[in-house]
Design an enzyme around this catalytic site. Structure first.
Site, PDB file in Angstrom:
ATOM      1  CB  SER A 121      -0.933  -0.005   1.207  1.00  0.00           C
ATOM      2  OG  SER A 121      -0.362  -0.652   2.291  1.00  0.00           O
ATOM      3  CG  HIS A 142      -3.146  -0.722  -3.107  1.00  0.00           C
ATOM      4  ND1 HIS A 142      -3.497   0.578  -2.863  1.00  0.00           N
ATOM      5  CD2 HIS A 142      -3.141  -1.341  -1.907  1.00  0.00           C
ATOM      6  CE1 HIS A 142      -3.696   0.739  -1.559  1.00  0.00           C
ATOM      7  NE2 HIS A 142      -3.488  -0.416  -0.969  1.00  0.00           N
ATOM      8  CD  GLU A 154      -4.485   3.205  -5.578  1.00  0.00           C
ATOM      9  OE1 GLU A 154      -4.828   4.389  -5.485  1.00  0.00           O
ATOM     10  OE2 GLU A 154      -3.697   2.665  -4.767  1.00  0.00           O
ATOM     11  CG  ASN A 192      -3.560   3.891   0.861  1.00  0.00           C
ATOM     12  OD1 ASN A 192      -4.781   3.878   1.021  1.00  0.00           O
ATOM     13  ND2 ASN A 192      -2.808   2.808   1.003  1.00  0.00           N
TER      14      ASN A 192
END
Ligand code: 3HC
Length: 294
Positions: A121, A142, A154, A192
């Site tokens: 991440s 991800h 992702e 994130n």
């Protein structure tokens, strides 16, 4: 034309890994689910059966389909079981040295054409990829928590990732019913990078004694239409994971103070308050996964 990927390996069966196994098996792919020992393997199997049993109990999954889904998953100890996989997704804890060691071993074990993906991440996909002799076949994939529910994946391409590898995994995301978005190898990728500054800010506000946890979370649910408040979301993500992500983004992203982890997060992690998975975080849960607050 994208290459069909039939057999998927998943390494690491924690919350994310077990969820990723479920995503693939639900969509008809064969999965080899790998852990380092029997105890961890059984924990991973328990997460998968718990999730599919809940879906059956809610009338969302037919018992026969649940059995077929579980029948597509082979649980194995050790990476050697992945020699026939077309794609392997690594979902071990967020430590660069550990991920690099797993990738070096995957490179040795897996067939030459296999794509190797990391669910990291916040770590550098490039640094992970150069632990192998096939960095052009390494990509970030991800997933978001809970993986069976959240629609986004992702796809992280490094400067060496081959175009056909990106096309193959993008086609796979579509087959899984996920929205794939492509991003270069930057700290926190897209979601994130934007989300964790907000979560960290929420903890700082709570830590400062300005607001109760409930009011803080209600504000963002009722005022901004989010499905969860930030403290409940921290509990879902896991405070240990959230700390690692913030700390990595802080160090990789030029020490942006928005990502300097709020001290309370580290204190809670040290005390074992990891969120849902440990039964206590900002809220207390009757049992892991149960959303009831005391
Ligand atoms: N595993 C599998 N399925 C789950 C689940 C889980 N852990 N939790 C919930 N579900 C399913 C339920 O079975 C239900 O399915 P159904 O509609 O088919 O019956 C559906 O999700 C909705 O669940 P609930 O009705 O119990 O509860 P909610 O409607 O409140 O939804 C939620 C729960 C999906 C978790 C929702 O609150 C939500 O979307 N929260 C935000 C989650 C989020 O932001 N995730 C991203 C975190 S960041 C991240 O993952 C990045 C990483 O790097 C840290």
């Amino acid at each position: 034309m994208a290459r069909e990927l039939h057999t998927i390996g998943v390494v690491g069966l924690g919350t994310m890994g077990a969820g990723i196994v479920e995503v693939f098996a639900r969509n008809g792919l064969d999965v080899v689910a790998v852990e380092i020992g029997e105890a961890a393997l059984e924990r991973g199997r328990g997460i998968l059966t718990g999730s599919t049993d809940r879906a059956v109990a809610r009338g969302k999954l037919d018992p026969a389909d649940r059995d077929a889904l579980l029948g597509r998953v082979r649980f194995e100890v050790g990476l050697d079981a992945l020699r026939d996989a077309d794609l392997v997704i690594e979902a071990v804890p967020e430590r660069l040295d550990l991920k690099r060691a797993v990738f070096a071993e995957l490179d040795r074990v897996c067939k030459p054409a296999a794509i190797l993906a990391t669910n990291t991440s916040s770590l550098s996909v490039t640094e992970i990829s150069v632990a192998t002799h096939r960095p052009h076949q390494v990509v970030g994939l991800h997933f978001f928590n809970p993986a069976p529910v959240m629609k986004l994946v992702e796809v992280v391409r490094t400067v060496v990732t081959a175009d056909d590898v990106v096309a193959d995994v993008a086609a796979l995301c579509a087959r899984l019913g996920k929205r794939g978005v492509t991003i270069g190898d930057r700290a926190g990728f897209i979601a994130n990078a934007l989300l964790f500054g907000y979560l960290n800010h929420a903890v700082t506000m709570f830590e400062g004694g300005y607001v109760s946890r409930e009011d803080l979370d209600v504000a963002m649910r009722a005022g901004c239409g989010l499905p969860m408040g930030p403290l409940a979301l921290m509990d879902l993500i896991g405070l240990d994971t959230a700390y690692e992500i913030l700390d990595t983004m802080y160090r990789r992203g030029g020490r942006d103070r928005r990502h300097a982890p709020a001290p309370l997060i580290k204190q809670m992690v040290t005390a074992g308050f990891l969120g849902r998975k440990s039964g206590r975080g900002f809220y207390t849960y009757e049992k892991p996964g149960s959303p009831k607050v005391i």
